[in-house]
Enzyme design. Structure first.
Site, PDB file in Angstrom:
ATOM      1  N   THR A  53      40.803  31.077  34.063  1.00 58.23           N
ATOM      2  CA  THR A  53      41.676  30.298  34.034  1.00 58.23           C
ATOM      3  C   THR A  53      43.034  31.403  33.379  1.00 58.23           C
ATOM      4  O   THR A  53      42.464  32.258  32.406  1.00 58.23           O
ATOM      5  CB  THR A  53      41.794  28.609  33.604  1.00 58.23           C
ATOM      6  OG1 THR A  53      43.050  28.140  33.715  1.00 58.23           O
ATOM      7  CG2 THR A  53      41.387  29.086  32.637  1.00 58.23           C
ATOM      8  N   GLU A  54      44.256  31.419  34.314  1.00 60.75           N
ATOM      9  CA  GLU A  54      44.991  32.069  33.981  1.00 60.75           C
ATOM     10  C   GLU A  54      45.385  32.366  32.357  1.00 60.75           C
ATOM     11  O   GLU A  54      46.159  33.057  32.051  1.00 60.75           O
ATOM     12  CB  GLU A  54      46.081  31.953  35.439  1.00 60.75           C
ATOM     13  CG  GLU A  54      46.988  30.631  35.101  1.00 60.75           C
ATOM     14  CD  GLU A  54      46.985  29.764  36.347  1.00 60.75           C
ATOM     15  OE1 GLU A  54      45.391  30.159  36.686  1.00 60.75           O
ATOM     16  OE2 GLU A  54      47.128  29.256  37.345  1.00 60.75           O
ATOM     17  N   ASN A  55      45.548  31.513  31.793  1.00 57.91           N
ATOM     18  CA  ASN A  55      46.189  31.102  30.738  1.00 57.91           C
ATOM     19  C   ASN A  55      44.756  32.152  29.653  1.00 57.91           C
ATOM     20  O   ASN A  55      45.594  31.718  28.360  1.00 57.91           O
ATOM     21  CB  ASN A  55      46.256  29.552  30.246  1.00 57.91           C
ATOM     22  CG  ASN A  55      44.863  28.685  30.185  1.00 57.91           C
ATOM     23  OD1 ASN A  55      44.801  29.149  31.129  1.00 57.91           O
ATOM     24  ND2 ASN A  55      44.894  27.899  29.264  1.00 57.91           N
ATOM     25  N   SER A  60      45.727  38.444  31.454  1.00 62.41           N
ATOM     26  CA  SER A  60      44.829  37.574  32.336  1.00 62.41           C
ATOM     27  C   SER A  60      45.523  38.346  34.421  1.00 62.41           C
ATOM     28  O   SER A  60      44.814  37.865  35.496  1.00 62.41           O
ATOM     29  CB  SER A  60      45.380  36.409  31.829  1.00 62.41           C
ATOM     30  OG  SER A  60      44.207  35.926  33.005  1.00 62.41           O
TER      31      SER A  60
END
Lengths: 213, 228, 228, 213
Positions: free
Chosen positions: D51-53, D92
């Protein structure tokens, strides 16, 4: 009088003088040679040493505690201070280039009369190494240079213009030799201190660069 | 999906003649000594080696150099090996000298999918020759291109079985950046642990970057390099 | 040289009218809730706020927005606060929308002393309008400029007394990047520990980046934001 | 027949079909909406979710274990897998943009007949948010799109050309709707599967974009 000083004594004399200019809290990067000696003379305990191979919080290390995987940029064994941290090379140079290191103390081959330095290459030889010198020069908030006042053959190293390739277009802030301390103010060298035993006449004689007194 | 490799042959199978290979380490510290040694046994040539230095005379990458397997070296401090200068004089090797911060940043950029970036480092010096200069907000920068490679040979302290990596003190240096910048990443480690044993907050290289893991057979000790 | 601050006034003393301020967090997660609240009490205006979102309607940075203290917002997802659109329609706020990866990378670049970089993200889209396009090795990139700021207000989990920081799970997000990119960096934390208590291998933000530390007075819990 | 399916069932049907295409070991980024549901149907245990966070190794979480500081890009609570790691947003997106994520599964508003998608902005409205959509499209090794085959008003979403702003000049690899599965081959849509209950006639009728069968 300084002419009779041996090389080690001269280096320590310069290192001790540089240390007087360091006021904590600050982060300082020490180059190879005389700069490394500065650590021995730092009086404040809130000066933190940065080494570009990935450590903030360098200390010296006892022989029995040497760890071959814990070294400084000169590949010499070091220790880690309380509150030290390790990081990779790009993070380390982000600190340097991004202006987060307060002072870099470097050696130099030549300094010109505007405060530009040459410390990475000699004409006529292969250009084989640069390391972190250029990064430190563009990035550190202040740059101090330490060097012997003259070459082995007695020729001046503080010159009107560098004959070796410059390391950066950024001028350094202070220059420390065994004879004198200069500040760079408005692109001019200003003599701010004579070292023990040195005379203004000797400094004038051994300095090609113009400077104000 | 174990990434644990059984032998050096397997670990180095990705390295082909003509490849660009990233090799970790700052001098011997953090260098993948086992993998470098394996490379000297392998029949490949015309390699472009990206590494801070090209070993020392007759040691590490210095052996590879003397075997004439290196077509080009990209690094920041070739001075550590006097043979590099000799080869260069004879025209037997190409060299690209980069400031150390630029070398590191270019690999990170390559790994991060960037094409290049503007840095203040080197502006107005001999190393800026031929490089684009640009003023941004009144400051002069030069353009530096990202570095990407076929293979990275790196050194870490511990890997878990998935390939997550942690490093040890100043042996970290270029290794995590090289893990980002190569198609195939082979790591040699002191220890392999089960997935879940490394602290998720402290993993430096997530397993997504790692293709193969091998136990180190040569380690740097206080007494020098020792076979284990 | 303790960096521990006694109160919010002291913590926010660096923020001046007209400043560019980086504010950490991905929504409420990792947002410096105490510092944001303090900012709404402070007599400053014409701020440029760089943050993934501008809070929600009437919450967090949303309060600052409704106080007309924000001249410009730079972020990736203003959609979370419907008031932003209304203000924009009325011409009461400038907006710069960046892809999330570009937002993050631009702050890292700023903190690392770079001028800008070339990214593939956004090439050929409406967000590339007015941006330089360049082909490097056959791939198209657009130029993105580094972001630097006057102040960063960030959230971490633990600080030691020197200012070394570690984060907590996905509350890390933009915070470590913002710590790099601002002249003055103020961090709110859950806990302050003695120097030496954090693992040197696991410190995410070295103290060199941090100017002031304050204990969080508002924390995100399962039940929402709670005063502590 | 698919016309009588409710929205939730339709979304799950699509999610289940996408999951069949995921072969481990791989790292997959799931967008908001239908993509999030794909996790429920993944059969292999060596598929890791990104997940990009800032988390690699996303799992679902039980109500009692919810941690407000552990969320996915949709700001929904998640859990962490064995072997998970946390990182900052630039690290990320370095993974994403640098081509280290194997598959991104995204929603879309429109897809054109060459495989370009629009999923971030609607003309005539303020452009207020983009998040990580553009980064995922340029960076992921493969991009899968999930969406309802038509809009609420029955108009096709697989169009000759997108009327909304495109998200990237990179074409997606596969498109999954409640009626059909397409691959993009040589900039053309190729029907590779009909979904349960769908007929080729229905797909032809509800698709404006040209496709090969």
């Amino acid at each position: 009088m300084t002419g009779t000083m041996n090389k080690t004594d001269m280096q320590h004399l310069i290192a001790e003088r540089v240390a007087q200019e360091l006021k904590g809290p600050c982060a300082v990067n020490l180059g190879i040679g005389i700069p490394t000696l500065v650590a021995e003379y730092m009086k404040e305990d809130n000066i933190y040493l940065h080494t570009e191979n990935g450590l903030l919080g360098v200390t010296d290390v006892e022989e029995e505690d040497i760890d071959p995987n814990l070294v400084n940029a000169g590949k010499l064994p070091v220790g880690e201070a309380v509150g030290a941290s390790f990081f990779n090379s790009s993070d380390s140079f982000a600190m340097i280039r991004g202006g987060h290191v307060d002072v870099a103390i470097l050696g130099a081959l030549q300094v010109d009369e505007t405060g530009l330095i040459a410390n990475w290459a000699v004409p006529g030889k292969n250009i084989m190494g640069v390391g972190g010198a250029m990064d430190l020069l563009v990035g550190a908030k202040k740059v101090f240079v330490t060097m012997s006042h003259t070459s082995k053959d007695g020729s001046p190293k503080l010159l009107k213009e560098c004959t070796y390739p410059i390391t950066s277009t950024r001028q350094v802030d202070m220059i420390f030799t065994e004879l004198a301390v200069f500040e760079v103010v408005d692109s001019q060298l200003k003599l701010v201190d004579l070292m023990p035993g040195a005379t203004i006449e000797e400094v004038r004689e051994k300095t090609e660069a113009a400077f104000t007194e | 999906m174990s990434k644990i490799l059984n032998n050096l042959n397997e670990a180095l199978s990705a390295v082909k003649t003509g490849d660009t290979v990233l090799v970790g380490g700052f001098g011997l510290v953090g260098a993948p000594l086992t993998l470098i040694d394996g490379l000297t046994e392998k029949d490949v040539k015309d390699l472009t080696i990206v590494s801070n230095n090209l070993g020392e005379s007759g040691k590490g990458l210095g052996i590879l150099l003397n075997q004439n397997k290196i077509k080009k070296g990209i690094g920041s401090y070739f001075t550590s090996n006097r043979d590099v200068g000799d080869k260069y004089q004879k025209g037997e090797i190409e060299l690209e000298l980069l400031p150390q911060g630029t070398l590191a940043e270019s690999m990170r950029a390559g790994g991060a999918g960037l094409g290049g970036y503007y840095t203040t480092t080197g502006v107005g010096t001999d190393l800026a020759k031929g490089k684009e200069e640009r003023e941004i907000d009144g400051v002069k920068y030069i353009f530096e291109k990202a570095i990407r490679a076929d293979v990275a040979l790196i050194r870490a302290y511990k890997a878990d079985t998935l390939g997550n990596l942690v490093y040890y003190k100043t042996a970290r240096n270029f290794n995590p950046l090289m893990a980002m910048a190569a198609k195939t990443v082979i790591v040699e480690v002191d220890e392999i642990v089960e997935a879940g044993e490394l602290d998720p907050e402290a993993i430096v290289t997530p397993f997504i970057y790692v293709d193969g893991i091998i136990k180190a057979q040569q380690v740097l000790t206080k007494k020098g390099v020792v076979n284990v």
